[in-house]
Design an enzyme around this catalytic site. Structure first.
Site, short mmCIF file in Angstrom:
data_model
loop_
_atom_site.label_atom_id
_atom_site.label_comp_id
_atom_site.label_asym_id
_atom_site.label_seq_id
_atom_site.Cartn_x
_atom_site.Cartn_y
_atom_site.Cartn_z
N HIS A 182 40.79 45.46 52.53
CA HIS A 182 39.52 45.88 51.92
C HIS A 182 38.41 45.64 52.95
CE1 HIS A 182 40.73 45.13 47.42
NE2 HIS A 182 40.68 46.43 47.65
N CYS A 276 35.20 38.50 46.97
CA CYS A 276 36.12 39.21 46.07
C CYS A 276 35.86 38.83 44.60
CB CYS A 276 37.57 38.86 46.38
SG CYS A 276 38.11 39.36 48.01
N1 ARG Z 1 45.28 40.61 45.16
C1 ARG Z 1 44.13 41.47 45.17
C2 ARG Z 1 44.49 42.83 45.73
O1 ARG Z 1 45.29 42.91 46.63
C3 ARG Z 1 43.02 40.84 45.95
C4 ARG Z 1 41.72 41.58 45.89
C5 ARG Z 1 40.65 40.95 46.69
N2 ARG Z 1 39.39 41.57 46.48
C6 ARG Z 1 38.55 41.97 47.43
N3 ARG Z 1 37.37 42.37 47.06
N4 ARG Z 1 38.90 42.01 48.69
O2 ARG Z 1 44.01 43.85 45.29
#
Ligand code: ARG
Length: 283
Positions: A182, A276
């Site tokens: 991300h 996150c």
């Molecule tokens: N386990 C989640 C995923 O892989 C983590 C998300 C983390 N969120 C972020 N905004 N980077 O989607």
């Protein structure tokens, strides 16, 4: 040389950093777990201490309140262990909401859950997206720009759609390292025109774009990136970041920001940090 010129740069810069009050949406990790693996940080065989995750998450929410920010909460849904990562739930600017549409089946129900919260809260523009996008995980607002990540999750077609709904100008950035799946794992917006990022997470063309747009950006190193140091939340002055990101904290302080370290070790087992867990509600 005058006394002023002689002053350490940190003091001069610090005087200019102004915090503005923010509104954040968060989701308690009451049902948090690592039961599937959709990024390289997640290993379902590694045990997770959910009570510790909840305590660390509460400390994060209390940190925001102590800094003068307002925290709203969305009710966690059983069976959605990643719903704690509220940043992925939508992108909000000028009171308008661009909904999320998750890539992986395990998280798909979170999209309507978050959009439902916005509709109930009275947001009139709450746009159901046509394209896959994981909210502020990949769509970061910097002034009138929408820094928009792609490569692992968000469909580049969502960049234009989001920009249109929110009235911003999209800048597409391509991520190339699966650990930084991300945009908010590799880039942090510090203020309207100031960012910190880890160049190694981006392809060469995107690195050029970032250099041109933000020539004075803070460049984070691999050690800070790999503790998710860039997954930080800035109010223009205070920067809430993982406590392991010590070099980045020093660089921020040298530029007049006030680092506010927090521990989120349990949530990092799912690949998440402070940002996150935090969706900014911009009015
Ligand atoms: N386990 C989640 C995923 O892989 C983590 C998300 C983390 N969120 C972020 N905004 N980077 O989607």
């Amino acid at each position: 040389m005058t006394l002023l010129e002689n002053r350490p740069q940190t003091a001069a810069a610090a005087a200019e950093r102004v915090a503005t009050r923010r509104r954040y949406l968060m989701c308690e990790p009451r049902h948090f777990a690592v039961e599937y693996a959709i990024n390289p940080w997640m290993d379902p065989t590694v045990p997770v201490d959910r009570d510790l995750a909840i305590r660390q998450w509460r400390a994060l929410a209390d940190t925001y309140r102590r800094l003068g920010h307002h925290v709203e909460e969305i009710a966690p849904v059983e069976g959605l262990p990643d719903m704690v990562f509220a940043a992925n739930g939508a992108t909000v600017a000028r009171g308008r909401v661009y909904g999320a549409k998750f890539k992986y089946a395990e998280r798909v129900p979170e999209g309507p859950a978050y959009l439902g919260w916005f509709k109930e809260a009275g947001y009139r523009v709450a746009h159901e997206p046509a394209y896959v996008n994981e909210g502020e995980g990949d769509l970061l607002v910097a002034g009138d720009l929408l820094l928009a990540g792609t490569g692992f999750r968000t469909d580049p077609a969502a960049h234009a759609e989001a920009a249109e709904v929110l009235g911003l100008k999209a800048v597409t950035l391509r991520l190339v390292d699966p650990h930084y799946y991300h945009l908010d794992t590799a880039l942090c917006v510090l203020s309207e025109r100031d960012i910190a990022y880890f160049p190694g997470a981006f392809d060469a063309e995107s690195q050029d774009v970032l250099r041109q747009l933000f020539p004075a950006a803070i460049i984070a190193d691999a050690d800070d990136a790999k503790v998710l140091g860039l997954n930080a939340v800035s109010d223009g002055r205070h920067v809430v970041l993982p406590l392991e990101a010590t070099e980045l904290a020093k660089k921020l302080a040298a530029r007049g920001y006030q680092p506010v370290p927090v521990s989120l070790s349990e949530l990092r087992k799912a690949g998440g940090g402070p940002k996150c867990c935090t969706l900014e509600l911009r009015s």
